[in-house]
Design an enzyme around this catalytic site. Structure first.
Site, mmCIF file in Angstrom:
data_model
loop_
_atom_site.group_PDB
_atom_site.id
_atom_site.type_symbol
_atom_site.label_atom_id
_atom_site.label_comp_id
_atom_site.label_asym_id
_atom_site.label_seq_id
_atom_site.Cartn_x
_atom_site.Cartn_y
_atom_site.Cartn_z
ATOM 1 N N GLU A 89 -16.735 -7.677 -4.444
ATOM 2 C CA GLU A 89 -15.298 -7.380 -4.372
ATOM 3 C C GLU A 89 -14.473 -8.670 -4.337
ATOM 4 O O GLU A 89 -13.462 -8.803 -5.035
ATOM 5 C CB GLU A 89 -15.004 -6.548 -3.118
ATOM 6 C CG GLU A 89 -15.419 -5.094 -3.204
ATOM 7 C CD GLU A 89 -14.403 -4.241 -3.958
ATOM 8 O OE1 GLU A 89 -13.470 -4.797 -4.565
ATOM 9 O OE2 GLU A 89 -14.557 -3.011 -3.938
ATOM 10 N N LYS B 285 -11.540 -7.482 6.416
ATOM 11 C CA LYS B 285 -10.953 -6.597 7.422
ATOM 12 C C LYS B 285 -11.905 -5.429 7.682
ATOM 13 O O LYS B 285 -12.341 -4.788 6.723
ATOM 14 C CB LYS B 285 -9.599 -6.071 6.926
ATOM 15 C CG LYS B 285 -8.901 -5.123 7.897
ATOM 16 C CD LYS B 285 -7.611 -4.571 7.306
ATOM 17 C CE LYS B 285 -6.934 -3.629 8.298
ATOM 18 N NZ LYS B 285 -5.726 -2.991 7.728
ATOM 19 N N ARG C 249 -3.220 3.373 12.810
ATOM 20 C CA ARG C 249 -2.786 4.607 12.144
ATOM 21 C C ARG C 249 -1.794 5.377 13.000
ATOM 22 O O ARG C 249 -0.894 6.032 12.476
ATOM 23 C CB ARG C 249 -4.006 5.453 11.780
ATOM 24 C CG ARG C 249 -4.826 4.791 10.671
ATOM 25 C CD ARG C 249 -6.103 5.535 10.341
ATOM 26 N NE ARG C 249 -6.810 4.852 9.269
ATOM 27 C CZ ARG C 249 -8.023 5.165 8.841
ATOM 28 N NH1 ARG C 249 -8.668 6.174 9.409
ATOM 29 N NH2 ARG C 249 -8.595 4.485 7.873
ATOM 30 N N CYS D 121 0.854 -1.180 0.000
ATOM 31 C CA CYS D 121 0.000 0.000 0.000
ATOM 32 C C CYS D 121 0.894 1.235 0.000
ATOM 33 O O CYS D 121 2.119 1.124 -0.120
ATOM 34 C CB CYS D 121 -0.943 -0.009 1.194
ATOM 35 S SG CYS D 121 -2.334 1.160 1.036
ATOM 36 N N LYS E 176 -12.251 -4.763 2.482
ATOM 37 C CA LYS E 176 -11.679 -3.917 3.526
ATOM 38 C C LYS E 176 -12.591 -2.711 3.713
ATOM 39 O O LYS E 176 -12.811 -1.927 2.787
ATOM 40 C CB LYS E 176 -10.270 -3.463 3.142
ATOM 41 C CG LYS E 176 -9.601 -2.565 4.175
ATOM 42 C CD LYS E 176 -8.195 -2.182 3.732
ATOM 43 C CE LYS E 176 -7.503 -1.276 4.720
ATOM 44 N NZ LYS E 176 -6.136 -0.898 4.282
ATOM 45 N N CYS F 144 -3.809 6.280 0.064
ATOM 46 C CA CYS F 144 -3.314 4.974 -0.392
ATOM 47 C C CYS F 144 -2.942 4.924 -1.865
ATOM 48 O O CYS F 144 -3.106 3.885 -2.522
ATOM 49 C CB CYS F 144 -4.352 3.905 -0.081
ATOM 50 S SG CYS F 144 -4.670 3.717 1.683
#
Length: 332
Positions: free
Chosen positions: A240, A255, A212, A123, A202, A133
């Site tokens: 997805e 996730k 983060r 990423c 995600k 990202c």
């Protein structure tokens, strides 16, 4: 379907003691289920505790073998690396540099702990000055990640990881077409044997806060809802995952895990594909905080939570609890 009735049928008979409970247990948690996340920072002789994630640390590259050996000793087969570079720029160029922090970290671990299976997070949020990202395109005051330009940077990143010795790559940016682009890039560069674990579903989740902080990847402005999924959506997750499988993903991930058990179950039942779940930083930190207050039994809560993720359908669990759980499983 039950074929008998009380009092002839008594389900408590198979709960009488630990031996019989073990014999009929349907879901068994083992260290083979775990992938341990590791944060890597620049510098020397660094092991920095992460305040919002008690018991988790950022390691400098020279100290990676220390944690690598602990993981191996615990019997955990794999780690996933997250890099925090010293210098960031708009393109996140450290992420695809031959001398980038992850590339050097992979080489160090593969040299000192060759038995360890090393996965790299793919990423840009930790590497970009803006914290998003991918390639950021702006029109006036409105900025967003340019999907297709980001794909070109992802190709460079995965090839650099493969050349450094990564065993698997794990793209997490939720760009459309990222698995196809990465698979083609790896194959063209002679790395057709390297598998892809896709962060396929995600969500734009509030559970990522401590991560983060740990990875210094908070966006400088805005959020990631234009590329990560809306937490309210279920069917979109299946679309997805289906697309990522079609494009060449070898493992698909959901996730976060705890609030998305329904998605984990549906992905496993629908696709019968190797499925990973990420027991994310917020889930970890909530348990740690409550345990430190004495409000919960940390060991029992963690084991119950991870077992439930496996029961829901997860074949692999990325979890910061892995080292503790490995010790608990040995004891029990």
């Amino acid at each position: 379907m039950l074929t008998g009735r009380f009092p002839q049928l008594r389900l408590r008979r198979l709960r009488k003691n630990e031996n019989i409970r073990r014999m009929v247990r349907e879901t068994v948690l083992t260290v083979d289920d775990f992938i341990y996340p590791i944060f890597v920072v620049e510098g020397e002789n660094k092991k920095e505790e992460i305040p919002s994630m008690p018991g988790q640390f950022r390691y400098s590259i020279d100290r990676l073998p220390e944690i690598g050996e602990l993981v191996l000793k615990a019997g955990i087969p794999a780690v996933i690396l997250f890099g925090i570079p010293e210098h960031k720029d708009e393109l996140g160029s450290d992420s695809y540099s031959e001398e980038g922090i992850i590339q050097r970290a992979v080489r160090k671990l593969k040299k000192e702990c060759p038995e360890l299976y090393v996965i790299t997070d793919v990423c840009f949020c930790e590497y970009t000055s803006h914290g998003h990202c991918g390639y950021l395109a702006c029109s006036g005051e409105v900025c967003d990640v340019d999907n297709d330009k980001t794909l070109e940077l992802l190709k460079k990143q995965v090839i650099s990881h493969a050349e450094a010795g990564a065993d698997m790559v794990a793209p997490s940016g939720m760009m459309d077409g990222m698995i196809k682009a990465i698979r083609e890039a790896l194959d063209s560069a002679g790395f057709s044997d390297i598998p892809i674990m896709s962060y396929a579903a995600k969500y734009a989740s509030a559970y990522y806060g401590p991560f983060r902080d740990a990875a210094e990847s908070t966006p400088a402005f805005g959020d990631r809802r234009t590329y990560q999924m809306d937490p309210a959506n279920f069917n979109e997750a299946l679309r997805e995952v289906a697309l990522d499988i079609q494009e060449g993903a070898d493992i698909v991930m959901v996730k976060p895990a705890l609030a998305y058990m329904d998605v984990i179950r549906a992905v496993k039942e629908t696709f019968k594909y190797p499925t990973a779940a990420y027991n994310v930083s917020g889930e970890y930190s909530m348990v740690k905080a409550a345990a430190m207050k004495g409000w919960i039994d940390e060991r029992r809560v963690v084991l119950e939570t991870l077992t439930s993720m496996k029961r829901a359908g997860a074949d692999l669990i990325l979890t910061y609890h892995a080292l503790d759980v490995a010790e608990w499983l040995k004891e029990s």
